[in-house]
Design an enzyme around this catalytic site. Sequence first.
Site, PDB file in Angstrom:
ATOM      1  N   GLY A 121       0.711  -1.208  -0.112  1.00 30.06           N
ATOM      2  CA  GLY A 121       0.158   0.026   0.089  1.00 30.06           C
ATOM      3  C   GLY A 121       0.874   1.265   0.098  1.00 30.06           C
ATOM      4  O   GLY A 121       2.034   1.201   0.519  1.00 30.06           O
ATOM      5  N   ARG A 125       0.859  -6.004  -4.842  1.00 25.72           N
ATOM      6  CA  ARG A 125       0.898  -6.652  -3.611  1.00 25.72           C
ATOM      7  C   ARG A 125       1.441  -8.171  -3.735  1.00 25.72           C
ATOM      8  O   ARG A 125       1.371  -8.670  -2.863  1.00 25.72           O
ATOM      9  CB  ARG A 125      -0.460  -6.608  -3.022  1.00 25.72           C
ATOM     10  CG  ARG A 125      -0.729  -5.471  -2.388  1.00 25.72           C
ATOM     11  CD  ARG A 125      -2.161  -5.361  -1.648  1.00 25.72           C
ATOM     12  NE  ARG A 125      -2.583  -4.259  -0.994  1.00 25.72           N
ATOM     13  CZ  ARG A 125      -1.902  -3.885   0.057  1.00 25.72           C
ATOM     14  NH1 ARG A 125      -1.209  -4.278   0.826  1.00 25.72           N
ATOM     15  NH2 ARG A 125      -2.661  -2.520   0.674  1.00 25.72           N
ATOM     16  N   ASP A 183       5.645  -7.534   5.478  1.00 28.77           N
ATOM     17  CA  ASP A 183       5.787  -8.746   4.454  1.00 28.77           C
ATOM     18  C   ASP A 183       6.734  -8.370   3.570  1.00 28.77           C
ATOM     19  O   ASP A 183       7.492  -9.424   3.112  1.00 28.77           O
ATOM     20  CB  ASP A 183       4.226  -8.846   3.764  1.00 28.77           C
ATOM     21  CG  ASP A 183       3.384  -9.736   4.827  1.00 28.77           C
ATOM     22  OD1 ASP A 183       3.619 -10.177   5.572  1.00 28.77           O
ATOM     23  OD2 ASP A 183       2.245  -9.547   4.397  1.00 28.77           O
ATOM     24  N   LYS A 207       8.322   0.965   5.186  1.00 21.57           N
ATOM     25  CA  LYS A 207       7.047   1.845   4.720  1.00 21.57           C
ATOM     26  C   LYS A 207       5.906   1.213   5.348  1.00 21.57           C
ATOM     27  O   LYS A 207       5.695   0.087   5.248  1.00 21.57           O
ATOM     28  CB  LYS A 207       7.128   1.916   3.342  1.00 21.57           C
ATOM     29  CG  LYS A 207       5.943   2.346   2.727  1.00 21.57           C
ATOM     30  CD  LYS A 207       5.033   1.276   1.641  1.00 21.57           C
ATOM     31  CE  LYS A 207       4.618   0.332   2.448  1.00 21.57           C
ATOM     32  NZ  LYS A 207       3.822  -0.800   1.652  1.00 21.57           N
ATOM     33  N   THR A 208       4.905   1.909   5.980  1.00 23.92           N
ATOM     34  CA  THR A 208       3.648   1.803   6.308  1.00 23.92           C
ATOM     35  C   THR A 208       2.928   2.740   7.017  1.00 23.92           C
ATOM     36  O   THR A 208       3.526   3.233   8.313  1.00 23.92           O
ATOM     37  CB  THR A 208       3.271   0.387   6.874  1.00 23.92           C
ATOM     38  OG1 THR A 208       2.071   0.153   7.148  1.00 23.92           O
ATOM     39  CG2 THR A 208       4.396   0.015   8.285  1.00 23.92           C
ATOM     40  N   ASP A 234       0.531   2.197   8.882  1.00 26.93           N
ATOM     41  CA  ASP A 234      -0.044   1.736   9.984  1.00 26.93           C
ATOM     42  C   ASP A 234       0.620   1.707  11.248  1.00 26.93           C
ATOM     43  O   ASP A 234       0.407   1.544  12.165  1.00 26.93           O
ATOM     44  CB  ASP A 234      -0.239   0.061   9.568  1.00 26.93           C
ATOM     45  CG  ASP A 234      -1.080  -0.095   8.345  1.00 26.93           C
ATOM     46  OD1 ASP A 234      -1.605   0.945   7.951  1.00 26.93           O
ATOM     47  OD2 ASP A 234      -1.083  -1.304   7.875  1.00 26.93           O
ATOM     48  N   MET A 255      -8.239   3.605   9.161  1.00 30.05           N
ATOM     49  CA  MET A 255      -7.451   2.648   8.582  1.00 30.05           C
ATOM     50  C   MET A 255      -6.382   2.272   9.505  1.00 30.05           C
ATOM     51  O   MET A 255      -5.892   3.124  10.329  1.00 30.05           O
ATOM     52  CB  MET A 255      -6.852   3.226   7.112  1.00 30.05           C
ATOM     53  CG  MET A 255      -6.391   1.970   6.299  1.00 30.05           C
ATOM     54  SD  MET A 255      -5.847   3.008   4.708  1.00 30.05           S
ATOM     55  CE  MET A 255      -7.094   2.085   3.452  1.00 30.05           C
ATOM     56  N   GLY A 256      -5.701   1.176   9.411  1.00 27.29           N
ATOM     57  CA  GLY A 256      -4.553   0.823   9.895  1.00 27.29           C
ATOM     58  C   GLY A 256      -4.514  -0.700  10.274  1.00 27.29           C
ATOM     59  O   GLY A 256      -3.632  -1.112  11.426  1.00 27.29           O
ATOM     60  N   ARG A 257      -4.994  -1.501   9.566  1.00 24.86           N
ATOM     61  CA  ARG A 257      -5.055  -2.996   9.670  1.00 24.86           C
ATOM     62  C   ARG A 257      -5.148  -3.494  11.195  1.00 24.86           C
ATOM     63  O   ARG A 257      -5.996  -2.826  11.994  1.00 24.86           O
ATOM     64  CB  ARG A 257      -3.522  -3.392   9.012  1.00 24.86           C
ATOM     65  CG  ARG A 257      -3.411  -3.306   7.613  1.00 24.86           C
ATOM     66  CD  ARG A 257      -4.367  -3.726   6.695  1.00 24.86           C
ATOM     67  NE  ARG A 257      -3.713  -5.045   6.279  1.00 24.86           N
ATOM     68  CZ  ARG A 257      -2.658  -5.179   5.498  1.00 24.86           C
ATOM     69  NH1 ARG A 257      -2.207  -4.198   4.888  1.00 24.86           N
ATOM     70  NH2 ARG A 257      -1.937  -6.567   5.183  1.00 24.86           N
ATOM     71  N   TYR A 284      -7.930   5.801   2.417  1.00 18.96           N
ATOM     72  CA  TYR A 284      -7.219   6.374   1.048  1.00 18.96           C
ATOM     73  C   TYR A 284      -6.974   7.682   1.198  1.00 18.96           C
ATOM     74  O   TYR A 284      -6.108   7.849   0.593  1.00 18.96           O
ATOM     75  CB  TYR A 284      -8.245   6.031  -0.034  1.00 18.96           C
ATOM     76  CG  TYR A 284      -8.342   4.444  -0.159  1.00 18.96           C
ATOM     77  CD1 TYR A 284      -7.609   3.554  -0.727  1.00 18.96           C
ATOM     78  CD2 TYR A 284      -9.675   3.855   0.330  1.00 18.96           C
ATOM     79  CE1 TYR A 284      -7.916   2.330  -0.783  1.00 18.96           C
ATOM     80  CE2 TYR A 284      -9.893   2.560   0.444  1.00 18.96           C
ATOM     81  CZ  TYR A 284      -8.962   1.641  -0.184  1.00 18.96           C
ATOM     82  OH  TYR A 284      -9.009   0.279  -0.454  1.00 18.96           O
ATOM     83  N   GLU A 285      -7.538   8.638   1.926  1.00 17.94           N
ATOM     84  CA  GLU A 285      -7.166  10.019   2.225  1.00 17.94           C
ATOM     85  C   GLU A 285      -5.748  10.070   2.307  1.00 17.94           C
ATOM     86  O   GLU A 285      -5.073  11.229   1.902  1.00 17.94           O
ATOM     87  CB  GLU A 285      -8.293  10.590   2.826  1.00 17.94           C
ATOM     88  CG  GLU A 285      -9.629  10.712   2.305  1.00 17.94           C
ATOM     89  CD  GLU A 285     -10.436   9.535   2.747  1.00 17.94           C
ATOM     90  OE1 GLU A 285      -9.823   8.664   3.236  1.00 17.94           O
ATOM     91  OE2 GLU A 285     -11.571   9.654   2.658  1.00 17.94           O
TER      92      GLU A 285
END
Lengths: 577, 577
Positions: free
Chosen positions: B113, B177, B208, B234-235, B237, B282-284, B450-451
Site C-alpha cells: 500500500g 501486492r 511482509d 514503509k507503512t 499503519d 485505516m491501519g490494519r 485512502y485519503e
Amino acid sequence: MAGGILTQVAPTPQAHQNGTKRAHPPSSAKDVSAYSELQTERLEYKPALPPVLCSPLSLKQGGATTSAEHPDQIKALFPNLYGKPNVHIVADPQGKAEAHTESVKIGVVLSGGQAPGGHNVISGLYDYLQVHNPGSTLYGFRGGPAGVMNCKVVELHADFIYPYRNQGGFDIIGSGRDKIESPEQFLQAEETVKKLDLDGLVVIGGDDSNTNAAVLAEYFLSRNVKTKVIGCPKTIDGDLKCKEVPISFGFDTACKIYSEMIGNIMLDAKSAAKYYHFVRLMGRAASHITLECAFQTRPNIALIGEEVAEKNQSLCDVVNSMCDVICKRAEADKNYGVVLIPEGLIDFIPEVHHLISELNDITAAEEGPVLPDGAWREKLGDNSRGLFNSFPRAIQEMLLLERDPHGNVQVSKIEMEKLLIDMVTTELKSRKAAGHFKGKFNAQPHFFGYEGRCGLPTNFDATYCYALGFVAGALLDQGQTGLISSVGNLAAPSNEWTVGGTNLTTLMCVEKRKGKNKPVIKKAMTELNGAPFLQFAEQRDRWAVEDCYRCPGPIQFHGPSAEKSNFTLVLEQGGLQ
Amino acid sequence: MAGGILTQVAPTPQAHQNGTKRAHPPSSAKDVSAYSELQTERLEYKPALPPVLCSPLSLKQGGATTSAEHPDQIKALFPNLYGKPNVHIVADPQGKAEAHTESVKIGVVLSGGQAPGGHNVISGLYDYLQVHNPGSTLYGFRGGPAGVMNCKVVELHADFIYPYRNQGGFDIIGSGRDKIESPEQFLQAEETVKKLDLDGLVVIGGDDSNTNAAVLAEYFLSRNVKTKVIGCPKTIDGDLKCKEVPISFGFDTACKIYSEMIGNIMLDAKSAAKYYHFVRLMGRAASHITLECAFQTRPNIALIGEEVAEKNQSLCDVVNSMCDVICKRAEADKNYGVVLIPEGLIDFIPEVHHLISELNDITAAEEGPVLPDGAWREKLGDNSRGLFNSFPRAIQEMLLLERDPHGNVQVSKIEMEKLLIDMVTTELKSRKAAGHFKGKFNAQPHFFGYEGRCGLPTNFDATYCYALGFVAGALLDQGQTGLISSVGNLAAPSNEWTVGGTNLTTLMCVEKRKGKNKPVIKKAMTELNGAPFLQFAEQRDRWAVEDCYRCPGPIQFHGPSAEKSNFTLVLEQGGLQ
C-alpha cells in the site's frame, strides 16, 4: 483615523496573554492553551480590511431595485423594503461619519449549517463597533434562531471573542436550523429585541436564513420596532450569490478541504491502479462544490446535476455515460479513476425525483414501518416500481428508513455513490459478456461533507468574513435594514474590494412551499452557460481519458498557494479566460 | 567533499526549467506544468540530511544479533544472515569511503500500500548514487514485486525523478501486492537481477515486503548471486518498528491528514450539538493510527484494539462502555461527540474473530452465493449464530459478500462504525426505556483511509524518507545485504539523527501461515505498558466528558507547526513526559 485601526482594536495574543493575564480565564472564555500549534498561530492572523473601511465612511445610494422574479408578489409581501436602493460604502474624507459614534446594542445569530469563517464575521462586527461605536454591546444568540425566540443570549466581549478569531466552527455561540415563522414566533423575536433594546440584528446564514432576515426586517419596520436587520451570506454550498454578492463564505475553504482529499485519492488511484473511487460531495441541490473540486483536481468524471436535469437524463443514461468513460480507459489499460458526484444529483434525475415523491406520499399513508418487501410496492407507478426494484436492498432500505421529521426521504442520506457503483458494476458485466469491456472494475465509495464545514478558514474566507462583519456593522450604523452585507470585486486583492449592502428583496422570488406562496431567495444554481461550466465542458473529455490529476494539497496559510481564491470565483469574475 | 552535496546533485527547478529547457519533455517525464501551486512549491523543498551523510562515510559494526523470537528456526531459515551485526554509518575523516566510487547498477521497488514519502526514498537513493557512485544506473521496477519477477523496468534518471520530489503517491513506478514466494518466482527474480547485472536491490515496503527482502537476500547469498538487498520501512499503519527503526515512514503524514479531518468534524459536532461522529480509521491490525489521532485531536472515545483483546471484551462490553460515556455526556446536556475506531478492532474482539473464522470455513464449503437467510446458518456454533443474527442486515451482507480472492472475509471492508452505531442505538433505547438515558442519540459514520496514503509528505516524512533512501544507497555501497535502512533519534532535529542498517532477521519470528511455518517480521502492536498508551489512558476519562477537542488543521510546510513530528514518536522516544 484612517489606517492602523485594526491593530488598535484587534487584541494581539501578546496583549491578551501578557497585558490582561489572569490566574483563571473568565468562565465564558475558551481555553486556548489546549489549541494546536496551528490554531494558536491563526489567532494572530490579521485580516486586511479594504482601505475604505479603515477611514470615516458614508453611504452612496444606487437606484430603485426590483426582485429577482415576481415583483408584484414580493412588493406585496415587503411593502417597506421592496424597491429600496442598494448602497455602496465610500470613504468620507470630510469625516461626516463621526456623527455615528454613539454606543449601540447589536445582536448576532448564526443560522443553519456550519461554514468556515463565521467566527470572523462576528469578530469583524465586534471590531467595527469598537472603532466606530465605542462602548457598544454585542450580544450573541445561542443555538441559532431559537436563541432569538427564547432570548438565550451571551454578551460577546473582547476576551470572549479572542479565542475564536480565524478559527473554524460555529462553536462561539452555536447554530441551529429553527425558523422564525409563525406569528407567535415573530412576537417572541420582537419581545427579545425589545427586552435587549437592540438597535440591530445581524443574521449570518444561507438562503433561508437571509429570507428570514428580510421578513424580520419588514416585520420590525411594520411594527415600528427600531431594530434593523442585516444578513450575511453563509453557505459552503455556494448557491447564495448574485451580482453584488459574488460568493457565499465557507465555499472557498470547504472546496479546498474536499479537494485536498480528492487529490490524495487520485494519486492513490493512479499508484495502485486497481480502484475507481466514487466521491459524493456535500452541497445540497446545486453542484457548485463538485464543479469547483473538478477544477481543483481534474477527475475522470464529474457529474453536474443541473446538466443531468437539463438533458433530462435517466439514471441509466448517467450510468451508461460513466461506463463509456470506464470502457475507454480500460482500452488504455487504465482500470482506475476518480468520479465526483454532487449530493444533490438524486434530485436532478427526473425519474428518481418522481419515485421519491411517490414514496413520500405512500409511506405517509402507511401505518408502522415500511419494509422493502411490503405490499405497498403495488401502489407505486410502473416506472417507479421498476426503478425501485432495480435498486440494491441497501439503497431500498435507505429510501424507506432515512426520513426527516416531516416523514420525507432525506436525500442527503442516500448513498448515491454506492447505488452508482452497483449500477455501473451491473452494466459493465453485461458489456463484458457482449465483448465490449475487457477491463476490470472495482470501486471504493466516499462521502465528504462534515469534514469541510468547520475547517480553519482560508486566508480568503478569513479576510472576506472579517470584511462582511465589519460592513454589517457599518450598515447598521448608517441606519440600514433589510440588506445583505456585500463585498465585491473579490477576485482582486482585498485592498481593491468594494463594500456595500444589497436589498435582500432583490434576491427574491415566490415559491410554493407546503401549498403556500412563500418569498424565498432564489437559489443560484450552476449556470450551464456560465464561464465555470463552459470551461469544464471544454476540458472534461481530456480529463476523462488522460490522467490530468491535480493535487492541491492541504490548505496553506503562508507561501504562494495561500493567497489564491478559487476557480469558480475567478471564472465568474471574468478571469482565467 | 562534506557539505553542499545536495545542492550539487538535487536539480533545482530553475536548472530544470531554464538550464535544460526542452521543447518537449522526455516522454517518461511527468508534466509538472499541470501541478498545483503547492505541488510546484514542494518540488523545491530540500530535505536536510543528517550531517554524517554529507561527508565521506564508513561503517561501524555492532555485536552479533539474534531474532525477535524463535532464534533456532530463524537461524535455520537464514543460515547466511542470522546473527550478523547491525551497522552504524559514521563519518570517515580519512576519506576511506573514496574507495567506493565505482559506478553500480541498483534496482528499486515499491511494494504494498501507498505511504507518503516513497518518492523521497527513491530520490535519496538516486542522489546517493550521484554523489558517491557517479555514472551509476538506477532501475525502477514497475508495479511492485511483479515487476521484479517479470523484469518490467524503467531507468530512473534526474529528469524522470525530478517531478516526484517531495510529492505523495507511488506513481513514479507504481506498486503492487504480489509476493516472491515460489521456487519458480525466486528463479524469475534471479534471472532479472542477473539480466540487469544488479549490484543491489532496494525494497520499499511493510512487514511482509521486508520479510520478502530478507528471504531474497538470503537466497541470493546462497546462490552466489552478487545482488545485495536492502529494505526500507514503509507503512502508514506504524506496525513496522523496533529499537533501531523508531517509526515507519508515512505514519506521520497519514495520521496528520486523518487528524485534520477529525478535528474539523469535532468542531462541527460541538457547533451543531446534535451528532455523534463515529470515525473508523485505516491501519490494519494495530491501533497506532487511532492512538496518534487521539493525541492529535482528543476525542470523547477512542477504542484501542489491543486493549479490547487484552481485557477479552465482547462486542457488548465495547458497546456498553461507549454507552456509559454517551449517557454521562447526556447528563451534561451534550448529545454530541466523536468516537475513533481502529479498522482492526473487529479482529481483536474474540467472539467476532471466532464468528469470522467459522464463516470462512462454512462459506468455503458452500456452492453458489451465500445469502444471509440461508440454511447454512445452522452450521454456525450457538454463540456465533446468536451474534450473526444480532447484526443488522447490511453488516450480515458485508460479512457474506465482501471476500478476498482466497474466499476470506475482507475485514477492512466491514463497516464497523455502522455496526457500532446500530448496537449503541439499540442499547440506548433500552436504557431510555429503563430511565437511565434521557438524551438524544444521532450518529454519522465516517471512514478515513485512502485519503491519507498519498498526501504530500510532511517535512518530517519528506526528510526521513530522503535519509532512508540515502542510507540504503550507502549500505549497498558498503557491500551490505539483508539489512533494513535505519534512521534513529528521530524525535530530535534531523542534524542529530543517527543512521545505519539493522539485520532484518532481528525483527523476525516464525508464524504458522496456511499450515506452514513461515518467517515473518513480528508486527509491532500498541504496547499497553508503553508511554503512548499510558498517557492516553491517563487522559481519556477527561476527554470523554469534557470537550477537550484539539484541531491540528491542515498540514503546514512553513511556520511553527511544520517541523513537529508526532506524539507517538516523541512519547516512545522518551519525550513529553
